[in-house]
Write a protein that holds these residues in place. Structure first.
Motif, PDB file in Angstrom:
ATOM      1  N   GLY A   1       0.827  -1.216   0.000  1.00 22.09           N
ATOM      2  CA  GLY A   1       0.000   0.000   0.000  1.00 22.09           C
ATOM      3  C   GLY A   1       0.848   1.247   0.000  1.00 22.09           C
ATOM      4  N   HIS A   2       1.929   1.250   0.799  1.00 22.31           N
ATOM      5  CA  HIS A   2       2.860   2.387   0.792  1.00 22.31           C
ATOM      6  C   HIS A   2       3.466   2.558  -0.604  1.00 22.31           C
ATOM      7  N   GLY A   3       3.901   1.420  -1.188  1.00 27.85           N
ATOM      8  CA  GLY A   3       4.518   1.483  -2.511  1.00 27.85           C
ATOM      9  C   GLY A   3       3.573   2.018  -3.565  1.00 27.85           C
ATOM     10  N   ARG A   4       2.305   1.601  -3.514  1.00 26.88           N
ATOM     11  CA  ARG A   4       1.323   2.071  -4.497  1.00 26.88           C
ATOM     12  C   ARG A   4       1.081   3.566  -4.363  1.00 26.88           C
ATOM     13  N   ALA A   5       1.213   4.079  -3.140  1.00 29.01           N
ATOM     14  CA  ALA A   5       1.050   5.525  -2.943  1.00 29.01           C
ATOM     15  C   ALA A   5       2.259   6.275  -3.500  1.00 29.01           C
ATOM     16  N   ILE A   6       3.453   5.792  -3.199  1.00 30.80           N
ATOM     17  CA  ILE A   6       4.682   6.469  -3.622  1.00 30.80           C
ATOM     18  C   ILE A   6       4.813   6.495  -5.141  1.00 30.80           C
ATOM     19  N   ILE A   7       4.329   5.445  -5.816  1.00 26.72           N
ATOM     20  CA  ILE A   7       4.526   5.328  -7.254  1.00 26.72           C
ATOM     21  C   ILE A   7       3.818   6.437  -8.025  1.00 26.72           C
ATOM     22  N   ASN A   8       2.927   7.161  -7.355  1.00 23.57           N
ATOM     23  CA  ASN A   8       2.248   8.279  -8.020  1.00 23.57           C
ATOM     24  C   ASN A   8       3.172   9.478  -8.201  1.00 23.57           C
ATOM     25  N   ILE A   9       4.401   9.365  -7.750  1.00 18.09           N
ATOM     26  CA  ILE A   9       5.427  10.390  -7.978  1.00 18.09           C
ATOM     27  C   ILE A   9       6.511   9.789  -8.855  1.00 18.09           C
ATOM     28  N   GLU A  10       6.794  10.386 -10.005  1.00 15.44           N
ATOM     29  CA  GLU A  10       7.745   9.827 -10.964  1.00 15.44           C
ATOM     30  C   GLU A  10       9.193  10.048 -10.549  1.00 15.44           C
ATOM     31  N   ASP A  11       9.498  11.204  -9.963  1.00 18.42           N
ATOM     32  CA  ASP A  11      10.873  11.534  -9.584  1.00 18.42           C
ATOM     33  C   ASP A  11      11.336  10.597  -8.461  1.00 18.42           C
ATOM     34  N   GLN A  12      12.342   9.749  -8.756  1.00 15.40           N
ATOM     35  CA  GLN A  12      12.787   8.767  -7.765  1.00 15.40           C
ATOM     36  C   GLN A  12      13.509   9.422  -6.583  1.00 15.40           C
ATOM     37  N   THR A  13      14.062  10.601  -6.782  1.00 16.02           N
ATOM     38  CA  THR A  13      14.671  11.323  -5.663  1.00 16.02           C
ATOM     39  C   THR A  13      13.612  11.704  -4.642  1.00 16.02           C
ATOM     40  N   ILE A  14      12.463  12.180  -5.135  1.00 17.53           N
ATOM     41  CA  ILE A  14      11.349  12.528  -4.251  1.00 17.53           C
ATOM     42  C   ILE A  14      10.756  11.261  -3.631  1.00 17.53           C
ATOM     43  N   GLN A  15      10.698  10.180  -4.419  1.00 17.96           N
ATOM     44  CA  GLN A  15      10.230   8.903  -3.885  1.00 17.96           C
ATOM     45  C   GLN A  15      11.038   8.513  -2.648  1.00 17.96           C
ATOM     46  N   LEU A  16      12.370   8.632  -2.760  1.00 19.83           N
ATOM     47  CA  LEU A  16      13.252   8.277  -1.643  1.00 19.83           C
ATOM     48  C   LEU A  16      13.041   9.197  -0.450  1.00 19.83           C
ATOM     49  N   ASP A  17      12.794  10.470  -0.734  1.00 23.16           N
ATOM     50  CA  ASP A  17      12.538  11.442   0.332  1.00 23.16           C
ATOM     51  C   ASP A  17      11.292  11.033   1.121  1.00 23.16           C
ATOM     52  N   ILE A  18      10.251  10.652   0.393  1.00 25.27           N
ATOM     53  CA  ILE A  18       9.007  10.231   1.045  1.00 25.27           C
ATOM     54  C   ILE A  18       9.215   8.918   1.788  1.00 25.27           C
ATOM     55  N   TYR A  19       9.972   8.010   1.199  1.00 23.98           N
ATOM     56  CA  TYR A  19      10.270   6.724   1.841  1.00 23.98           C
ATOM     57  C   TYR A  19      10.950   6.943   3.198  1.00 23.98           C
ATOM     58  N   GLU A  20      11.902   7.867   3.220  1.00 18.86           N
ATOM     59  CA  GLU A  20      12.599   8.170   4.478  1.00 18.86           C
ATOM     60  C   GLU A  20      11.633   8.761   5.506  1.00 18.86           C
TER      61      GLU A  20
ATOM     62  N   ASN B   1       2.140  16.640  -4.711  1.00 14.60           N
ATOM     63  CA  ASN B   1       1.634  16.910  -6.059  1.00 14.60           C
ATOM     64  C   ASN B   1       0.969  18.280  -6.152  1.00 14.60           C
ATOM     65  N   THR B   2       0.537  18.811  -5.012  1.00 11.13           N
ATOM     66  CA  THR B   2      -0.091  20.136  -4.980  1.00 11.13           C
ATOM     67  C   THR B   2       0.927  21.250  -4.757  1.00 11.13           C
ATOM     68  N   THR B   3       1.864  21.025  -3.833  1.00 16.20           N
ATOM     69  CA  THR B   3       2.801  22.092  -3.424  1.00 16.20           C
ATOM     70  C   THR B   3       4.234  21.891  -3.903  1.00 16.20           C
TER      71      THR B   3
ATOM     72  N   ASP C   1      -1.561   8.054   5.695  1.00 15.11           N
ATOM     73  CA  ASP C   1      -0.689   9.216   5.890  1.00 15.11           C
ATOM     74  C   ASP C   1       0.197   9.432   4.660  1.00 15.11           C
ATOM     75  N   THR C   2       0.681   8.328   4.109  1.00 15.43           N
ATOM     76  CA  THR C   2       1.557   8.406   2.930  1.00 15.43           C
ATOM     77  C   THR C   2       0.798   8.959   1.736  1.00 15.43           C
ATOM     78  N   GLU C   3      -0.431   8.501   1.546  1.00 15.00           N
ATOM     79  CA  GLU C   3      -1.254   9.021   0.451  1.00 15.00           C
ATOM     80  C   GLU C   3      -1.462  10.520   0.610  1.00 15.00           C
ATOM     81  N   HIS C   4      -1.674  10.980   1.854  1.00 14.15           N
ATOM     82  CA  HIS C   4      -1.832  12.407   2.132  1.00 14.15           C
ATOM     83  C   HIS C   4      -0.561  13.155   1.767  1.00 14.15           C
TER      84      HIS C   4
END
Length: 301
Positions: free
Chosen positions: A195-214, A234-236, A225-228
């Motif tokens: 579920g976390h992975g499916r939320a993160i995948i909505n961001i293409e930039d892998q650098t940002i993906q890693l930031d969210i993962y951390e 994606n908004t800001t 929380d991750t989806e939020h």
């Protein structure tokens, strides 16, 4: 008991048939093929080679030893599946854990279903049968789906028919392969869920993906929380965890988490409410892993 004895005797009889050079069965049309193909045969482990098409890459040593102990007491309950290569030579299609565990305890033979298949059919059988297993992690399943596309040239519709899953389910697994490799590893190790992975995948930039993962690991964020957090980015175009998601753990908990994690062999989740009460969550990845943790708890009594 009489049925089991008869079944084993039949297996030995078929084994003798296979060792007769005059009965070298290479296709379903050969003489005596119907007596062998699809039946349970006692095969010598030394005659079976590993399957180069095996999609599973991680074999937990502790769970293998537990399975070996079970086989030592009860025998191999579910036969493995092999394909016939040539006279007295076979290749594993499915059942590698049972095969490895049997070798661990020094068994000489193992019950097996014999199939006749070419390389492409063998790969497809191995991939499809492994996808059906309950203990594969999401990335292993995604990689198996991808191999069915790349090496067998199956479409998602054809895969849906083969494995009995909706096309949308298959697509969701395949999308996980777009995650940064570090995040994929975190999912395989149980640090985050699919579920976390499916939320993160909505961001293409892998650098940002890693930031969210951390942020997920640091703040123990739930899938919601991750989806939020992803919607917020994606908004800001900024990744910042709202204060309400940040839970500062007491010092005594921080000091103890590492000991718990090392003892159970998993990353342990601890949540503490404002009144000082808390909850400890111990994840497990399979029935064998659950039984391993159960033994550790019993041993600590």
């Amino acid at each position: 008991m009489a049925k089991a004895t008869k079944k084993q005797a039949l297996g030995r009889g078929l084994s003798a048939l296979l060792k007769d050079p005059s009965n070298d069965i290479q296709s379903a049309k050969d003489k005596n093929a119907d007596k062998v193909i699809g039946n349970i045969v006692e095969l010598e482990l030394s005659l079976i080679e590993m399957n180069p098409f095996q999609p599973r890459t991680n074999f937990n040593e502790e769970s293998l030893r537990e399975l070996a102990s079970s086989i030592s007491e009860l025998g191999v309950i579910q036969p493995i599946t092999v394909r016939k290569l040539q006279f007295n030579k076979y290749q594993l299609v499915s059942g590698e854990r049972r095969f490895r565990a049997s070798k661990l305890i020094g068994l000489e033979t193992i019950p097996a279903y014999i199939r006749i298949a070419n390389d492409q059919e063998s790969l497809e059988m191995a991939l499809v049968e492994n996808i059906q297993r309950q203990d594969l992690d999401p990335i292993e399943i995604a990689l198996s789906y991808q191999r069915l596309i790349d090496e067998i040239n199956l479409t998602q519709e054809q895969m849906s028919e083969r494995v009995g899953k909706k096309r949308s389910t298959i697509a969701n697994y395949l999308r996980l392969l777009k995650l940064d490799p570090i995040i994929q590893t975190g999912m395989r190790d149980g640090f985050i869920s699919m579920g976390h992975g499916r939320a993160i995948i909505n961001i293409e930039d892998q650098t940002i993906q890693l930031d969210i993962y951390e942020k997920i690991l640091e703040n123990k964020l739930s899938v919601r929380d991750t989806e939020h957090l992803v919607r917020q980015y994606n908004t800001t175009q900024k990744v910042s965890v709202p204060t309400k998601f940040k839970e500062e753990l007491p010092k005594f908990v921080k000091k103890g988490i590492k000991d718990f994690s090392e003892y159970f062999g998993h990353k342990i989740d601890v949540k503490v409410s404002s009144n000082g009460k808390g909850k400890i969550t111990i994840p497990f990845h399979s029935e064998e892993d659950f039984n391993r943790i159960k033994k550790l708890v019993q041993r600590a009594k």
